[in-house]
Design an enzyme around this catalytic site. Structure first.
Site, PDB file in Angstrom:
ATOM      1  N   ASP A  95       0.833  -1.202   0.000  1.00  0.00           N
ATOM      2  CA  ASP A  95       0.000   0.000   0.000  1.00  0.00           C
ATOM      3  C   ASP A  95       0.870   1.255   0.000  1.00  0.00           C
ATOM      4  O   ASP A  95       1.658   1.459   0.912  1.00  0.00           O
ATOM      5  CB  ASP A  95      -0.892  -0.039   1.242  1.00  0.00           C
ATOM      6  CG  ASP A  95      -2.056   0.922   1.161  1.00  0.00           C
ATOM      7  OD1 ASP A  95      -2.029   1.831   0.315  1.00  0.00           O
ATOM      8  OD2 ASP A  95      -2.996   0.771   1.961  1.00  0.00           O
ATOM      9  N   GLU A 155      -2.060   1.205  -5.121  1.00  0.00           N
ATOM     10  CA  GLU A 155      -1.652   2.599  -5.308  1.00  0.00           C
ATOM     11  C   GLU A 155      -2.802   3.416  -5.890  1.00  0.00           C
ATOM     12  O   GLU A 155      -2.589   4.444  -6.523  1.00  0.00           O
ATOM     13  CB  GLU A 155      -0.354   2.712  -6.136  1.00  0.00           C
ATOM     14  CG  GLU A 155      -0.312   1.884  -7.404  1.00  0.00           C
ATOM     15  CD  GLU A 155      -0.944   2.590  -8.590  1.00  0.00           C
ATOM     16  OE1 GLU A 155      -0.247   3.231  -9.368  1.00  0.00           O
ATOM     17  OE2 GLU A 155      -2.188   2.481  -8.742  1.00  0.00           O
ATOM     18  N   GLY A 161      -5.060   3.096  -8.182  1.00  0.00           N
ATOM     19  CA  GLY A 161      -5.393   3.220  -9.592  1.00  0.00           C
ATOM     20  C   GLY A 161      -4.645   4.299 -10.339  1.00  0.00           C
ATOM     21  O   GLY A 161      -5.015   4.647 -11.468  1.00  0.00           O
ATOM     22  N   ASP A 166     -10.321   3.850  -1.088  1.00  0.00           N
ATOM     23  CA  ASP A 166     -10.940   2.862  -0.208  1.00  0.00           C
ATOM     24  C   ASP A 166     -12.461   2.819  -0.373  1.00  0.00           C
ATOM     25  O   ASP A 166     -13.128   3.853  -0.493  1.00  0.00           O
ATOM     26  CB  ASP A 166     -10.629   3.191   1.249  1.00  0.00           C
ATOM     27  CG  ASP A 166      -9.166   2.957   1.590  1.00  0.00           C
ATOM     28  OD1 ASP A 166      -8.436   2.428   0.735  1.00  0.00           O
ATOM     29  OD2 ASP A 166      -8.762   3.314   2.710  1.00  0.00           O
TER      30      ASP A 166
END
Length: 500
Positions: free
Chosen positions: A265, A303, A305, A326
């Protein structure tokens, strides 16, 4: 009243800099920064080129003061954490006795942080050690995700309130409920498991996870697999230790523990990696580290998109990549992501999946019809099916939604085609997905807030000769001539269609 000097000449500028009303110059050690943004030092100078300054943070390293300008005896500036969705706000630096304080806001965090003059040695001790990305290369992808991964993640329900005990109980519940046998095999610990690094730089889990290898063995013995989470930045999204500067070490540690899946992430890494080349480079770096391991680990790129990630995700060794920010447990967010932010269809297929984020089914923020839409849409998209609820206490209705074998089969179809909208008529959308056996999945979605009666023109959507129609939620065959459906608010009619 403080005296303000007009610094129109070089000599006047010197006088201004020594005046009480001028902004301070020097270096300061910050003493009371909150964990985020974790400021450690500030340096400020003035020369012929004008004012310049740097704020050092444990999250973002050395950040140059942007839009810096003097305003009497204070400095105004901005810093960017690399997040393109955020607009940097003014931060104020002013004197506080012999020290300074800086006041402002970054992201969600307001701060008023003090600093005391630092000696050269003290300031040097706070140097942020930077790393260099490898030259751009392609990483050989491992064949580990022929179908969209299925499993469970801790984040949506538990956030950082997670432990070894909870994860073991989740694993047991996946087995006992039949979810494992339905295909949900990955048990992914998201953010919040990390402790500190030992003297050799090896990352240790925190006290809630006393034995990661033992936890992996426990899950493996039950036919499950362990997933874990980290960031290419110095800090994870929740402020735990990231992998910056320790990529190879952490990959080896995860393999030694028996990890089977890694979610990587971007988080604080976006301050360092915020161009197409640098984002590629940091995901390549971890991809190369994973490729050197004897242990196969599914690689999930998170990341959000950016930079058309689906076009290069496979090239860094990735198996799935987030297409969006998210998800949240409400219909509007889910629908916006699922219908509109689901990635480029041509990028998806075996060993490479557009990931519109985890499922919220069972968390209570949507109706049963909305959750049915959620699962149906993810299945048509060939999206990973990663649960985000507490499977230990879920209702029979939730379990039924999650274990519908006919719906799961649409998601897991061997061809891996991502479905597409074939008709949009106001609040009604019809999507189709071609399946390997020659049949077609059809989703008729009602995005309205009231029930709607919908008539599907099979010819109009590319199915002129229908031989058989099956309702996948009702587990019932329909007459081929039946093409009218009453669909509840925010609901779906999910069908499988055979052609003559």
């Amino acid at each position: 009243m403080k005296r303000r000097l007009v610094c129109s000449t070089a000599l006047a500028a010197v006088l201004c800099l020594s005046a009480e009303a001028a902004p301070p110059i020097g270096g300061w050690v910050m003493t009371n920064s909150p964990d985020y943004p974790g400021f450690t030092r500030v340096t400020l100078k003035h020369d012929k080129a004008g004012w310049s300054g740097v704020v050092t943070s444990v999250w973002y390293g050395d950040q140059k003061m942007q839009d810096l300008r003097a305003d009497g005896d204070r400095i105004l500036f901005r810093i960017s954490n690399g997040n393109p969705r955020l607009t940097p706000e003014d931060i104020v630096l002013e004197r506080a006795g012999k020290g300074i304080h800086i006041k402002g806001k970054i992201w969600y965090q307001e701060f008023d942080v003090s600093g005391q003059p630092g000696s050269p040695k003290a300031l040097k001790a706070l140097d942020f050690k930077t790393t260099t990305l490898p030259p751009k290369r392609k990483v050989a992808q491992r064949d580990l995700a022929a179908a969209p991964p299925m499993g469970w993640s801790s984040w949506n329900k538990f956030a950082t309130d997670i432990s070894d005990k909870t994860v073991r109980e989740i694993g047991d519940a996946l087995v006992q409920s039949g979810l494992r046998d339905a295909g949900y095999i990955y048990v992914n610990i998201d953010d919040g498991w990390q402790g500190k690094r030992d003297k050799n730089g090896k990352l240790q889990p925190n006290a809630h996870f006393p034995d990661m290898k033992g936890l992996a063995d426990y899950l493996h013995a039950r036919g499950l697999k362990l997933g874990i989470y980290t960031s290419p930045g110095p800090r994870t999204c929740a402020g735990y230790e990231g992998s910056y500067g320790h990529i190879q070490d952490d990959a080896k540690t995860f393999a030694a523990w028996g990890v089977d899946y890694l979610k990587y992430d971007l988080c604080s890494g976006e301050a360092f990696y915020n161009t197409a080349d640098t984002v590629y480079g940091t995901y390549q770096e971890m991809g190369e580290a994973l490729a050197t391991l004897d242990r196969p680990i599914v690689y999930s790129l998170c990341e959000y998109g950016r930079f058309d990630v689906g076009s290069w995700g496979r090239e860094v060794g990735g198996h799935l990549w987030r297409t969006t920010g998210d998800i949240e447990d409400n219909y509007n967010t889910m629908a916006t992501i699922g219908f509109d932010k689901n990635g480029t269809p041509k990028h998806t297929g075996p060993n490479g999946w557009n990931d519109p984020d985890m499922l919220e089914v069972g968390n209570g923020g949507m109706t049963a019809d909305e959750y049915r839409t959620h699962i149906s849409l993810w299945a048509i998209l060939a999206a990973p099916l990663i649960l985000g609820n507490d499977v230990r206490t879920m209702s029979a209705e939730t379990l039924s939604l999650l274990t519908n074998a006919e719906v799961i089969a649409i998601d897991q179809d061997p061809d891996g085609a991502q479905g597409l909208p074939v008709k949009k008529d106001g609040k009604i959308e019809i999507w189709t997905k071609k399946l390997k056996d020659g049949t077609v999945a059809v989703g008729v979605f009602n995005r309205d807030t009231t029930e709607r009666r919908v008539t599907v023109d099979w010819t109009e959507i590319g199915l002129p000769e229908v031989a058989k129609v099956r309702d996948l939620w009702a587990h019932a065959d329909l007459q081929p001539a039946q093409n009218g459906f009453s669909i509840p608010a925010h609901g779906v009619q999910l069908l499988k269609v055979w052609r003559r």
